[in-house]
Design a protein around this motif. Sequence first.
Motif, short mmCIF file in Angstrom:
data_model
loop_
_atom_site.label_atom_id
_atom_site.label_comp_id
_atom_site.label_asym_id
_atom_site.label_seq_id
_atom_site.Cartn_x
_atom_site.Cartn_y
_atom_site.Cartn_z
N LEU A 73 23.08 24.61 12.30
CA LEU A 73 23.19 23.21 11.90
C LEU A 73 23.24 23.07 10.39
O LEU A 73 23.95 22.21 9.85
N ALA A 74 22.49 23.93 9.70
CA ALA A 74 22.50 23.88 8.23
C ALA A 74 23.89 24.19 7.68
O ALA A 74 24.40 23.51 6.79
N ALA A 75 24.50 25.25 8.23
CA ALA A 75 25.84 25.63 7.77
C ALA A 75 26.87 24.55 8.09
O ALA A 75 27.68 24.17 7.23
N ALA A 76 26.83 24.05 9.33
CA ALA A 76 27.78 23.01 9.73
C ALA A 76 27.54 21.73 8.96
O ALA A 76 28.50 21.06 8.51
N GLY A 77 26.27 21.36 8.78
CA GLY A 77 25.94 20.14 8.05
C GLY A 77 26.35 20.20 6.60
O GLY A 77 26.86 19.22 6.04
N TYR A 78 26.15 21.37 5.98
CA TYR A 78 26.54 21.52 4.58
C TYR A 78 28.05 21.39 4.44
O TYR A 78 28.55 20.70 3.55
N GLY A 79 28.79 22.08 5.32
CA GLY A 79 30.25 22.02 5.24
C GLY A 79 30.77 20.62 5.44
O GLY A 79 31.65 20.15 4.68
N ALA A 80 30.22 19.90 6.43
CA ALA A 80 30.68 18.54 6.69
C ALA A 80 30.32 17.61 5.54
O ALA A 80 31.14 16.77 5.12
N ALA A 81 29.11 17.74 5.01
CA ALA A 81 28.69 16.89 3.90
C ALA A 81 29.51 17.16 2.65
O ALA A 81 29.89 16.23 1.92
#
Length: 229
Positions: free
Chosen positions: A122-130
Motif C-alpha cells: 500500500l505504501a508503494a502504491a499510495g506513493y506512486g498514486a500521490a
Amino acid sequence: MIDWLLHGTIPVAGGELLAREVVGNLFGLASAILGMKRLVWAWPVGVVGNVLLFTVFVTGELSGASSDPLWGQAGRQVFFIAVSLYGWYRWSRSRAAGGAADGGAITPRWATARERLALIGLAAAGYGAAYLLLLQIGSWGPQTEAWILAGSMLATYGMARGWVEFWLVWILVDIVGVTTLVRAGFYPTAAMYVFYGGFCVVGFIAWWRAQRAAEREPTGPDAAEEVAA
C-alpha cells in the motif's frame, strides 16, 4: 471568537502565525495525547484540527508565508477525517465490548507478517498514486509531499487498527515533513513537527509497553480484542 479563529494572527519573534495554524496544531497534539492513552476522544478531537489545518495548507498561508498550496499536506487532512471516522467507529465498538484490560479502548498489537507486507504494498502504491496526482495539480515538492500523504494514510489506518508500528511510520513521516517545511520556509510549523516526532517516540514506547503487558495477561476483558472491520 470565530472571526479571530478564521482571520486572526498570533505574534511571534520575527513575524506572526495564523490562529488557525496554532489552534489546529494544538488540537492535533491533543489528539495524539489521547491516542497514546488509547481513548476514543482522540478521533473527534483530531477531526477538528484536521479541518483547521486543511484551510491553512490549501491556501498556502502557513505561518503567514505567501506560497503555493501544499497539496500533499492538505490532502492528508481530508484522508485523516475519513479514517478518523473509521477509527472512531472501531474504537467505540471495542470500548463498548469491554475495551482493554488497562482501561484503553483497544489493546495494542504488532501487525502480522501478512499485514506488514500489505502495508508495504500500500505504501508503494499510495506513493506512486500521490506523486502522479501532485504532478498534475501542482505542488511545492511532489516527491516529499507524496511520501507525507502516503505515509500519513498508513499511520492513521494503523492507529485505527491498533498496530504498534503506526508510531514508527509517523516518525518517518515527521522526518520528511520537517525537511519539507524548513525548505519551504515554514519554520514555526516545522518546529511543531519536531516536537511531534519526539512525542511519537514516547507514544511508541507507551504502546509497546501496553502490548507487552497484554501478552502477559491475555485473558482480560479485551480477549476478543480484534473487532471486525
